[in-house]
Motif scaffolding. Structure first.
Motif, PDB file in Angstrom:
ATOM      1  N   VAL A   1       0.837  -1.206   0.000  1.00  0.00           N
ATOM      2  CA  VAL A   1       0.000   0.000   0.000  1.00  0.00           C
ATOM      3  C   VAL A   1       0.871   1.254   0.000  1.00  0.00           C
ATOM      4  CG1 VAL A   1      -1.697   1.308   1.324  1.00  0.00           C
ATOM      5  CG2 VAL A   1      -1.946  -1.140   1.103  1.00  0.00           C
ATOM      6  N   LEU A   2       1.952   1.227   0.798  1.00  0.00           N
ATOM      7  CA  LEU A   2       2.838   2.399   0.833  1.00  0.00           C
ATOM      8  C   LEU A   2       3.426   2.658  -0.557  1.00  0.00           C
ATOM      9  CD1 LEU A   2       4.851   2.076   4.188  1.00  0.00           C
ATOM     10  CD2 LEU A   2       2.869   3.497   3.702  1.00  0.00           C
ATOM     11  N   GLU A   3       3.833   1.568  -1.208  1.00  0.00           N
ATOM     12  CA  GLU A   3       4.439   1.724  -2.541  1.00  0.00           C
ATOM     13  C   GLU A   3       3.450   2.368  -3.514  1.00  0.00           C
ATOM     14  OE1 GLU A   3       6.200  -1.918  -3.760  1.00  0.00           O
ATOM     15  OE2 GLU A   3       7.714  -0.893  -4.967  1.00  0.00           O
ATOM     16  N   SER A   4       2.174   1.967  -3.415  1.00  0.00           N
ATOM     17  CA  SER A   4       1.177   2.534  -4.333  1.00  0.00           C
ATOM     18  C   SER A   4       0.953   4.023  -4.051  1.00  0.00           C
ATOM     19  CB  SER A   4      -0.142   1.762  -4.263  1.00  0.00           C
ATOM     20  OG  SER A   4      -0.739   1.960  -3.017  1.00  0.00           O
ATOM     21  N   LEU A   5       1.424   4.483  -2.880  1.00  0.00           N
ATOM     22  CA  LEU A   5       1.301   5.908  -2.551  1.00  0.00           C
ATOM     23  C   LEU A   5       2.632   6.640  -2.720  1.00  0.00           C
ATOM     24  CD1 LEU A   5      -0.969   5.318   0.472  1.00  0.00           C
ATOM     25  CD2 LEU A   5      -1.452   7.049  -1.226  1.00  0.00           C
ATOM     26  N   GLY A   6       3.583   5.979  -3.374  1.00  0.00           N
ATOM     27  CA  GLY A   6       4.871   6.632  -3.662  1.00  0.00           C
ATOM     28  C   GLY A   6       5.815   6.688  -2.479  1.00  0.00           C
ATOM     29  N   ILE A   7       5.613   5.806  -1.485  1.00  0.00           N
ATOM     30  CA  ILE A   7       6.519   5.774  -0.324  1.00  0.00           C
ATOM     31  C   ILE A   7       7.358   4.496  -0.417  1.00  0.00           C
ATOM     32  CG2 ILE A   7       6.655   5.654   2.204  1.00  0.00           C
ATOM     33  CD1 ILE A   7       3.979   7.113   2.311  1.00  0.00           C
ATOM     34  N   LEU A   8       8.674   4.621  -0.230  1.00  0.00           N
ATOM     35  CA  LEU A   8       9.552   3.449  -0.324  1.00  0.00           C
ATOM     36  C   LEU A   8       9.122   2.406   0.707  1.00  0.00           C
ATOM     37  CD1 LEU A   8      13.034   5.195  -0.651  1.00  0.00           C
ATOM     38  CD2 LEU A   8      11.777   3.961  -2.441  1.00  0.00           C
ATOM     39  N   PRO A   9       8.968   1.139   0.289  1.00  0.00           N
ATOM     40  CA  PRO A   9       8.465   0.120   1.222  1.00  0.00           C
ATOM     41  C   PRO A   9       9.307  -0.003   2.491  1.00  0.00           C
ATOM     42  CG  PRO A   9       8.660  -0.765  -1.014  1.00  0.00           C
ATOM     43  CD  PRO A   9       9.223   0.603  -1.049  1.00  0.00           C
ATOM     44  N   GLU A  10      10.635   0.198   2.369  1.00  0.00           N
ATOM     45  CA  GLU A  10      11.481   0.022   3.563  1.00  0.00           C
ATOM     46  C   GLU A  10      11.192   1.064   4.652  1.00  0.00           C
ATOM     47  OE1 GLU A  10      12.530   0.115   0.431  1.00  0.00           O
ATOM     48  OE2 GLU A  10      14.251   1.421   0.130  1.00  0.00           O
TER      49      GLU A  10
ATOM     50  N   ARG B   1      -0.099  10.631   3.493  1.00  0.00           N
ATOM     51  CA  ARG B   1      -0.133   9.463   2.602  1.00  0.00           C
ATOM     52  C   ARG B   1      -0.200   8.172   3.420  1.00  0.00           C
ATOM     53  NH1 ARG B   1       3.433  12.839  -0.431  1.00  0.00           N
ATOM     54  NH2 ARG B   1       2.664  13.092  -2.550  1.00  0.00           N
ATOM     55  N   VAL B   2       0.553   8.145   4.530  1.00  0.00           N
ATOM     56  CA  VAL B   2       0.510   6.956   5.400  1.00  0.00           C
ATOM     57  C   VAL B   2      -0.908   6.751   5.920  1.00  0.00           C
ATOM     58  CG1 VAL B   2       1.275   6.020   7.626  1.00  0.00           C
ATOM     59  CG2 VAL B   2       2.944   7.051   6.068  1.00  0.00           C
ATOM     60  N   MET B   3      -1.559   7.861   6.336  1.00  0.00           N
ATOM     61  CA  MET B   3      -2.931   7.754   6.848  1.00  0.00           C
ATOM     62  C   MET B   3      -3.873   7.210   5.768  1.00  0.00           C
ATOM     63  SD  MET B   3      -3.137   8.478   9.944  1.00  0.00           S
ATOM     64  CE  MET B   3      -4.907   8.414   9.993  1.00  0.00           C
ATOM     65  N   ILE B   4      -3.669   7.691   4.544  1.00  0.00           N
ATOM     66  CA  ILE B   4      -4.507   7.201   3.442  1.00  0.00           C
ATOM     67  C   ILE B   4      -4.249   5.703   3.251  1.00  0.00           C
ATOM     68  CG2 ILE B   4      -4.916   7.374   0.943  1.00  0.00           C
ATOM     69  CD1 ILE B   4      -4.190  10.407   1.258  1.00  0.00           C
ATOM     70  N   GLY B   5      -2.964   5.325   3.308  1.00  0.00           N
ATOM     71  CA  GLY B   5      -2.600   3.906   3.165  1.00  0.00           C
ATOM     72  C   GLY B   5      -3.250   3.052   4.252  1.00  0.00           C
TER      73      GLY B   5
END
Ligand code: SF4
Length: 336
Positions: A151-160, A176-180
């Motif tokens: 989910v994070l990746e789909s919001l443009g946040i590096l999975p790590e 973005r994290v909240m949306i995820g």
């Protein structure tokens, strides 16, 4: 088009020391599948309370005192004490166990301020694990973390970055994290309450664009609560305008911007800059909304309305079909 959500005559009161403030006053509306409904209006008009009441999350001392909320389920939902059957369920009649099964899984809520919604002591991954295991206790932690990373990746946040703490993210990344977190259970209905208010305009535009893509990807139906009509112009299919807890007007976004009927909607739009009309003269709405503890008789917009008539001070206008295909509550259109 099927309706996912149906609200009928909903009333929410806040009991304060000064008296009872009716924050949502007999609101009825529907939201069609895969549509985005924008809830607009000035601060204190009841839009956030309505959003929360749909999930039965009205904060103390608020209370739903009347009305019903129905949600359409596209599959049976088992929970500890039974099964919620596919079809329409009445959210306002569910016990706490059943409600927990619906919240997060079927309806998710994005709150205004991500910093107060994220636990500063927990890594982002722990937030994902908590949500996923609350609905599926058998899920292994590693599997929950993998779901979170996707989910994070789909919001443009590096999975790590799932191992980071909330304070290690910027405001836009935290939102973005909240949306995820709200999407990880794949809800059908997402209620986003001023999701971009605290962000600068560039990050706001990026997040709105990402939300539009996620809406397509996850087949979401959305309610977007904002005072910013510019945001709704970009994102909403339909807009409901609220004033003093009541719905004034509902129309498709295009219609509402091109042919607003209600004097309050017209005044709101006249106060918004338009880059396509550089000569547009901006105006403001004189006065302030009334004190809800001492509600005014009739249409509560009458002291501020340039078109007010005698009847407006005596009778509350009802919602009626308007000429533009929407509905409007105003005596100019026979709402008596
Ligand atoms: S009902 Fe009367 S006061 Fe209210 S918006 Fe319409 S014209 Fe104005």
């Amino acid at each position: 088009m099927k309706d996912i959500l149906r609200v009928e005559d909903l009333i929410v009161d806040y009991v304060t020391r000064r008296g009872v403030a009716r924050a949502v006053d007999r609101v009825s509306l529907t939201v069609g599948e895969n549509r985005t409904l924008g809830l607009a209006g000035e601060s204190g008009c009841g839009k956030s309370t309505l959003g929360r009441a749909i999930m039965r999350l009205v904060p103390y001392p608020g209370k739903i005192v009347d009305g019903r909320v129905f949600l359409d389920l596209d599959e049976d939902i088992p929970y500890e004490n039974g099964v919620l059957k596919k079809g329409e369920v009445e959210i306002t009649a569910l016990d706490e166990e059943a409600l927990r099964a619906v919240r997060g899984k079927e309806i998710a809520y994005i709150f205004q301020d991500p910093m107060t919604s994220l636990n500063p002591m927990l890594r982002i991954g722990d937030h994902f694990v908590q949500i996923l295991q609350a609905h599926n206790p058998e899920m292994e932690k590693d599997e929950a973390l993998e779901r979170g990373k996707e989910v994070l990746e789909s919001l443009g946040i590096l999975p790590e970055r799932i191992g980071d703490y909330p304070h290690q993210f910027s405001g836009g990344m935290r939102q973005r994290v909240m949306i995820g977190l709200s999407l990880v259970m794949r809800p059908r209905l997402l209620i986003a309450d001023e999701p971009t208010t605290s962000l600068d305009v560039i990050v706001e535009a990026q997040i709105l664009e990402e939300m539009a893509q996620l809406k397509e990807k996850f087949n979401l139906t959305m309610i977007l609560i904002t005072h910013n009509l510019g945001v709704l112009a970009q994102t909403a299919d339909d807009i409901a305008v609220m004033y003093t807890g009541r719905i004034c007007e509902v129309a498709t976004t295009e219609t509402l911007f091109e042919d607003p009927q209600h004097p309050y909607t017209q005044a709101l739009l006249e106060s918004v800059p338009d880059v396509t009309k550089p000569d547009k003269k901006l105006s403001w709405i004189p006065g302030a909304p009334p004190d809800l503890v001492e509600p005014l008789p009739g249409c509560m917009f009458h002291p501020r309305c340039p078109k007010a008539m005698d009847i407006c001070k005596k009778k509350v206008p009802k919602l009626v079909q308007s000429n533009n295909g929407g509905v409007v509550a105003c005596h100019l259109y026979g709402g008596a």
